[in-house]
Design a protein around this motif. Structure first.
Motif, short mmCIF file in Angstrom:
data_model
loop_
_atom_site.label_atom_id
_atom_site.label_comp_id
_atom_site.label_asym_id
_atom_site.label_seq_id
_atom_site.Cartn_x
_atom_site.Cartn_y
_atom_site.Cartn_z
N CYS A 1 0.85 -1.19 0.00
CA CYS A 1 0.00 0.00 0.00
C CYS A 1 0.88 1.23 0.00
O CYS A 1 1.98 1.23 0.56
CB CYS A 1 -0.89 0.05 1.24
SG CYS A 1 -1.90 -1.41 1.53
N ALA A 2 0.35 2.29 -0.62
CA ALA A 2 1.01 3.59 -0.46
C ALA A 2 0.95 3.96 1.01
O ALA A 2 -0.03 3.67 1.70
CB ALA A 2 0.32 4.64 -1.31
N PRO A 3 1.99 4.57 1.54
CA PRO A 3 1.97 4.94 2.96
C PRO A 3 0.86 5.94 3.25
O PRO A 3 0.44 6.69 2.37
CB PRO A 3 3.36 5.55 3.19
CG PRO A 3 3.82 5.96 1.84
CD PRO A 3 3.23 5.00 0.86
N PRO A 4 0.34 5.94 4.47
CA PRO A 4 -0.69 6.94 4.81
C PRO A 4 -0.12 8.34 4.66
O PRO A 4 1.08 8.57 4.84
CB PRO A 4 -1.02 6.61 6.28
CG PRO A 4 0.16 5.86 6.79
CD PRO A 4 0.71 5.11 5.62
N LEU A 5 -0.97 9.27 4.29
CA LEU A 5 -0.56 10.65 4.06
C LEU A 5 -1.44 11.58 4.89
O LEU A 5 -2.66 11.66 4.65
CB LEU A 5 -0.64 11.01 2.58
CG LEU A 5 -0.27 12.47 2.24
CD1 LEU A 5 1.19 12.74 2.59
CD2 LEU A 5 -0.54 12.74 0.76
N ALA A 6 -0.84 12.22 5.85
CA ALA A 6 -1.56 13.21 6.65
C ALA A 6 -1.50 14.56 5.92
O ALA A 6 -0.43 15.02 5.54
CB ALA A 6 -0.95 13.33 8.05
N VAL A 7 -2.66 15.17 5.71
CA VAL A 7 -2.75 16.46 5.03
C VAL A 7 -3.42 17.44 5.97
O VAL A 7 -4.55 17.22 6.43
CB VAL A 7 -3.56 16.35 3.72
CG1 VAL A 7 -3.67 17.72 3.05
CG2 VAL A 7 -2.93 15.33 2.78
N LEU B 1 -1.64 16.50 13.53
CA LEU B 1 -2.64 15.57 13.02
C LEU B 1 -1.92 14.27 12.64
O LEU B 1 -0.96 14.29 11.87
CB LEU B 1 -3.34 16.16 11.80
CG LEU B 1 -4.45 15.30 11.18
CD1 LEU B 1 -5.70 15.38 12.04
CD2 LEU B 1 -4.76 15.75 9.76
N THR B 2 -2.38 13.14 13.19
CA THR B 2 -1.75 11.85 12.91
C THR B 2 -2.78 10.91 12.32
O THR B 2 -3.84 10.68 12.92
CB THR B 2 -1.17 11.24 14.20
OG1 THR B 2 -0.21 12.13 14.75
CG2 THR B 2 -0.50 9.90 13.90
N VAL B 3 -2.48 10.39 11.14
CA VAL B 3 -3.35 9.40 10.51
C VAL B 3 -2.66 8.04 10.60
O VAL B 3 -1.47 7.91 10.34
CB VAL B 3 -3.67 9.77 9.05
CG1 VAL B 3 -2.42 9.96 8.23
CG2 VAL B 3 -4.56 8.71 8.40
N THR B 4 -3.42 7.00 11.01
CA THR B 4 -2.91 5.64 11.16
C THR B 4 -3.71 4.73 10.24
O THR B 4 -4.94 4.77 10.23
CB THR B 4 -3.06 5.16 12.61
OG1 THR B 4 -2.38 6.07 13.48
CG2 THR B 4 -2.47 3.76 12.79
N ASP B 5 -2.99 3.90 9.45
CA ASP B 5 -3.72 3.00 8.57
C ASP B 5 -3.99 1.68 9.28
O ASP B 5 -3.60 1.47 10.44
CB ASP B 5 -3.00 2.80 7.23
CG ASP B 5 -1.71 2.00 7.35
OD1 ASP B 5 -1.43 1.44 8.43
OD2 ASP B 5 -0.96 1.93 6.36
N VAL B 6 -4.69 0.77 8.60
CA VAL B 6 -5.13 -0.47 9.23
C VAL B 6 -3.96 -1.37 9.60
O VAL B 6 -4.12 -2.32 10.38
CB VAL B 6 -6.12 -1.23 8.32
CG1 VAL B 6 -7.40 -0.46 8.15
CG2 VAL B 6 -5.47 -1.52 6.96
N ASN B 7 -2.77 -1.09 9.05
CA ASN B 7 -1.59 -1.88 9.37
C ASN B 7 -0.75 -1.27 10.49
O ASN B 7 0.33 -1.75 10.80
CB ASN B 7 -0.72 -2.07 8.13
CG ASN B 7 -1.42 -2.87 7.06
OD1 ASN B 7 -2.08 -3.86 7.35
ND2 ASN B 7 -1.31 -2.44 5.81
N GLY B 8 -1.24 -0.17 11.07
CA GLY B 8 -0.53 0.47 12.17
C GLY B 8 0.53 1.46 11.75
O GLY B 8 1.24 2.00 12.60
#
Length: 743
Positions: free
Chosen positions: A400-406, A457-464
């Protein structure tokens, strides 16, 4: 006749009179015997002559070393001879002696494990008699390969036998297991690039094995093992062509004994070692079995230990995306572990590892890891088991593309009351594998948050995996207290720590005191608003006002910079008026109008806008002199904008319509009205002050006098002095600086 019968039994020929009938003895042992009625043997001279009758014994030692054999204490003049060879001849003399301990004999000889030594007990001249044959304990010989420098060369496929008995312990570094407590012997061999298995399985004692590279003076651990096949040891590793390896055979604790060392060399199977790692990529799951893999004994710790079970290696090229690898799949049937490394096969660095995936629906003893990759970097994946577990596995690779916090741009919020505002700074954060959570470090703001507040702001994906960004939220409070007056004398109850914060609401009368941005309270001549300790205190209050406020704009405050007219659209128009009270910029479809305002000092300019239900494509912008958009209310309806302007900064205020020509029926003008400009700079406009009397009403910590179980009298304590009056002097009040009456 009876006497003659007794005499014949006493002097019968000994059973071991002949060499062929020798009695076997062991080391150590003590054996009585006699040469009476024996015959003289033609064994020949062996350091001493052979003239008297004699008897025979044999000794076959289990180990190589030296042993002492003697007839000391026997009651006649003895001789002792030791031979090797067959009784039928020829016998070879090993050692012989006549007199050592008086008229009795003793020899000390070197013996070799498995060799039979023939011992002849005889006498001086023709003497015979009874004797005691003593065989001592064999002192093991020091092996030639006791030291690393004497290592014996090995060859693949050719097992060797030996013993560590009599060897010395070696001061070697720990190599997977400790190897320096028991006697050990050394072997060496040259690497061929093959997969090498060195095994002590089947040996006669509790073994350990260590394999080193380098030199005897500077050994480097390759691998080691304690228990592999029961209490015996085995290691498997990939040899490097041209490298000399030193193998130490030793024991657990102080154990020593005989062993068999076998060395087998086979070309490494694909995936069985790091250098033959199988290719891995995003896509379909891969299956395999770790039974054909090897134990990676030298791997560093990586979230879990990975050095006890066989495993299979893969190499996964990094793409810059986030990877999730898992054995939590139906095709896995054993207790797995996963390790991921970067670097090279000879110098691996842990990235991530896992033993048990407690979220796995099939079984918690499956494994899952997630990590971010770098484009162009190879990642080495080791699929192995818990303990010595092996089995079939199904490995999935999710990319997956890494999570991106905007985050939204920095924001300035003007508060004109005490009500908190909620600010969401998320500007469209994403997570290719799915968003697990979006967390903002601060959400609610009030006038106590005046100034710049950095919000993360911190975004976490389903893989942590996570990504963060920051936005600065600047809070400006225009909430002012009015009709303010100081309360002359104030009573304050201290907290448990004997202190209290003095707020405007405690010492002032007036309006809007709860969250006033224009009130500054200090105590006791300091810059703090916190009092400490009981007794009298003073406070002072400063009421602040802005340097200036413009509530009615003049024509000279504004400069009309642009009026595009009807923009080529028939029967359409723009109206721009500059009045003393306000600026009124009115447009219709297809128009654009702008005006400029220069701030005389640092402050906040506030605008009302009303699109009067007109086309949604009207835009309202504030643009600074560099062309940067300070405000962009796209497709706005009705509202208020507050914008900070620094002294001398010019803002271009523009209304534009990017829609087509044509006026819908019943349309109205869009208007923008600037109605105030307030300075952020404040000056002291009013001061007042007063007194505070601080009291501690927390129950004191009372210690009862000796020999009493409770306080039975009432006592009074003075606030001013902190002393007890007319009370039992043994009563103590601990850790209080002031007291009130207590009952």
């Amino acid at each position: 006749m009876a006497l003659m019968s007794f005499s014949w039994a006493a002097f019968a020929q000994p059973a071991n009179d002949l060499c062929a009938n020798a009695i076997a003895v062991t080391a150590p042992s003590t054996t009585p015997g006699t040469t009476v009625n024996a015959t003289t043997d033609g064994a020949g001279t062996c350091n001493t002559s052979n003239t008297a009758p004699g008897v025979w014994y044999t000794l076959t030692p289990a180990i190589t070393g030296t042993v002492q054999i003697n007839l000391c204490g026997s009651p006649y003049d003895t001789k002792l001879s030791v031979y090797t060879g067959a009784c039928a001849g020829p016998l070879t003399c090993v050692a012989g002696n006549d007199d050592f301990c008086g008229l009795q004999s003793q020899v000390t000889i070197s013996v070799t494990a498995g060799t039979t030594y023939r011992i002849l007990v005889h006498g001086f001249g023709s003497a015979t008699g009874t004797f005691t044959l003593t065989v001592g304990t064999i002192v093991p010989a020091v092996a030639n390969n006791d030291a690393c420098t004497g290592a014996i060369a090995l060859a693949c496929g050719q097992p060797v036998t030996g013993t560590t008995v009599g060897a010395t312990a070696d001061a070697v570094p720990t190599c997977v297991t400790g190897l320096s407590t028991a006697p050990g012997v050394w072997y060496s061999f040259a690497g061929t690039g093959d997969l090498v298995t060195a095994s002590l399985c089947g040996s006669a004692f509790d073994t350990k094995i260590g394999v080193f590279s380098g030199t005897c003076g500077a050994l480097t651990c390759v691998t080691g093992n304690d228990d592999f096949c029961g209490l015996q040891s085995q290691v498997t590793f990939t040899s490097v062509p041209g490298t000399t390896y030193f193998v130490l055979v030793t024991g657990f604790s102080a154990n020593a004994g005989a062993f068999t060392l076998s060395v087998n060399c086979v070309p490494p199977a694909p995936g069985s070692i790091c250098t033959t790692a199988l290719p891995l990529a995003c896509g379909p799951n891969v299956t395999g079995s770790t039974a054909g893999g090897t134990v990676a004994a030298g791997l560093p710790f990586c979230g879990t230990t990975l050095t006890s079970a066989r495993g299979i290696w893969y190499v996964l090229p990094g793409t810059g995306n986030d990877f999730t690898l898992s054995t939590c799949n139906p095709g896995t049937n054993f207790d797995t572990k996963l390790g991921v490394f970067s670097g090279s096969c000879g110098a691996l660095t842990c990235v991530v590892g896992n033993d048990d995936d407690f979220a796995c629906g099939f079984s918690i003893v499956r494994s899952t890891v997630s990590f971010s990759t770098t484009l162009g970097v190879n990642y080495y994946v080791f699929v192995t088991g818990f303990g010595t577990n092996t089995g079939n596995y199904e490995l999935s690779v999710q990319c997956c593309a890494p999570p991106l916090a905007v985050c939204l741009p920095n924001q300035t919020i003007v508060l004109d009351n005490a009500t908190p505002v909620t600010i969401d700074v998320d500007g469209g954060s994403t997570a290719d594998c799915g968003v697990e959570s979006i967390v903002q470090s601060a959400v609610n703001f009030d006038c106590f948050d005046t100034g710049a507040n950095v919000v993360t702001l911190t975004v976490t994906d389903v893989n942590g995996l996570t990504s963060s960004c920051t936005t600065t939220v600047t809070i400006i409070s225009t909430f002012v207290a009015t009709e303010v007056g100081c309360i002359g004398d104030v009573n304050v109850t201290l907290g448990a720590d004997c202190s209290a914060r003095i707020t405007p609401g405690m010492v002032l009368t007036g309006n809007n005191l709860a969250c006033a941005g224009n009130v500054n309270v200090t105590v006791d001549g300091t810059t703090s608003d916190v009092i400490s300790g009981c007794g009298p205190h003073t406070y002072s209050v400063e009421i602040l006002e802005p340097v200036g406020t413009i509530t009615e704009f003049r024509n000279s405050d504004w400069v009309l910079t642009q009026d595009l007219g009807n923009g080529g659209c028939a029967a359409e128009f723009a109206i721009t008026t500059l009045t003393p009270a306000a600026i009124d910029l009115s447009i219709r479809y297809g128009e654009e109008v702008a005006a400029a305002f220069t701030a005389p000092y640092d402050g906040i300019v506030s605008f009302d806008y009303d699109f009067n239900g007109a086309d949604q494509f009207f835009d309202f912008l504030i643009i600074d002199v560099n062309g940067t958009e300070l405000v962009n209310q796209s497709m706005a309806g009705t509202g208020t904008v507050n914008q900070v302007l620094m002294a001398g900064q010019t803002a271009l205020v523009r209304i534009e319509d990017d829609d087509f020509c044509g006026i819908p029926a019943g349309s109205t003008d869009v208007t923008l009205t600037a109605f105030s400009f307030s300075s952020m700079e404040q000056v002291v406009a009013y001061t007042c002050w007063g007194n505070i009397l601080a009291e501690d009403k927390t129950a004191p910590d009372v210690v009862c006098p000796a020999n009493t179980s409770s306080i039975t009298r009432n006592y009074a304590a003075q606030i001013a002095t902190g002393r007890l009056e007319a009370t039992d002097p043994l009563l103590n009040l601990n850790n209080y600086s002031c007291f009130t009456d207590i009952a």
